[in-house]
Enzyme design. Sequence first.
Site, mmCIF file in Angstrom:
data_model
loop_
_atom_site.group_PDB
_atom_site.id
_atom_site.type_symbol
_atom_site.label_atom_id
_atom_site.label_comp_id
_atom_site.label_asym_id
_atom_site.label_seq_id
_atom_site.Cartn_x
_atom_site.Cartn_y
_atom_site.Cartn_z
ATOM 1 N N ILE A 1 46.158 68.955 44.795
ATOM 2 C CA ILE A 1 44.905 68.908 44.165
ATOM 3 C C ILE A 1 43.965 68.017 45.122
ATOM 4 O O ILE A 1 44.291 66.991 45.509
ATOM 5 C CB ILE A 1 45.121 67.961 42.947
ATOM 6 C CG1 ILE A 1 46.091 69.251 41.878
ATOM 7 C CG2 ILE A 1 43.990 67.825 42.122
ATOM 8 C CD1 ILE A 1 46.563 68.703 40.537
ATOM 9 N N HIS B 1 43.424 81.580 39.932
ATOM 10 C CA HIS B 1 44.609 80.936 38.909
ATOM 11 C C HIS B 1 45.167 82.207 38.559
ATOM 12 O O HIS B 1 44.275 83.059 37.941
ATOM 13 C CB HIS B 1 44.048 79.737 38.244
ATOM 14 C CG HIS B 1 44.902 79.491 37.266
ATOM 15 N ND1 HIS B 1 45.973 78.428 37.705
ATOM 16 C CD2 HIS B 1 45.462 79.642 36.028
ATOM 17 C CE1 HIS B 1 46.747 78.149 36.949
ATOM 18 N NE2 HIS B 1 46.272 78.898 35.691
ATOM 19 N N MET C 1 48.658 74.044 47.796
ATOM 20 C CA MET C 1 49.367 73.434 46.637
ATOM 21 C C MET C 1 49.091 72.007 46.687
ATOM 22 O O MET C 1 50.028 71.185 46.905
ATOM 23 C CB MET C 1 50.714 73.767 46.788
ATOM 24 C CG MET C 1 51.055 75.160 46.723
ATOM 25 S SD MET C 1 50.766 75.913 45.150
ATOM 26 C CE MET C 1 51.858 75.079 44.117
ATOM 27 N N ASN D 1 46.509 86.305 49.117
ATOM 28 C CA ASN D 1 45.064 86.360 48.536
ATOM 29 C C ASN D 1 43.935 86.199 49.792
ATOM 30 O O ASN D 1 42.968 86.840 49.937
ATOM 31 C CB ASN D 1 44.839 85.267 47.285
ATOM 32 C CG ASN D 1 44.902 85.658 46.192
ATOM 33 O OD1 ASN D 1 44.404 86.344 45.594
ATOM 34 N ND2 ASN D 1 46.066 85.115 45.564
#
Length: 191
Positions: free
Chosen positions: A91, A108, A89, A19
């Site tokens: 949060i 996502h 990876m 991405n």
Amino acid sequence: MSVSKKLKLGILVSGRGSNLQAIIDACEKNKIDAEVSVVISNNPGAFAMERAKKHNIPIEVVDAKNPEPEILQTLGKYRVDLVCLAGFMKILSPAFVKAYPAKIINIHPALLPAFPGLHAQKQALDAGVKMTGATVHFVDEGCDTGPIILQKSVPVLENDSLESLTQRILEAEHEIYPQAIQRIATGSLKF
Ligand code: GRF
């Protein structure tokens, strides 16, 4: 368009960086009014870092266990306007999200609110859905819960393996992530 008007992106990565590559390519081809100012990784071995180096984009490796202070410092140093999570990876804490209100977005591999969290492609296969996809959304304090910016649906085919479905979704991701950034760059969308 003058360089000064471009949206400055800070891309957070942990792995492969496909991405990231799609965003870099869209910037370089002037498809979006943005530039990648810095790529930040909490994984020094991330292939994404090689991609950034190849395009002479500054890279910063931050502490894997407690990355946020260094990330905040780096985002400030490069005067980043928009933080893009691209396979990052970890949060982010509510305090971090509050520090960049409506300025953090994520990609996502499912049509949220379906299949949040890890292994979204496997979740879709296990559920037997005929349609899944990709979502770009603003990051709020929840996990994959923020307001949706763009989605693209992807069919689940009869003989799909995890790999084939993942690849088809990835192609959709690469299409909609730059488009979502452009919506923000042109000011046509606000959180
Ligand atoms: C993508 O599937 C993305 O949706 C998810 O993590 C994966 C990252 O892939 N958040 P890449 O590192 O961009 O290739």
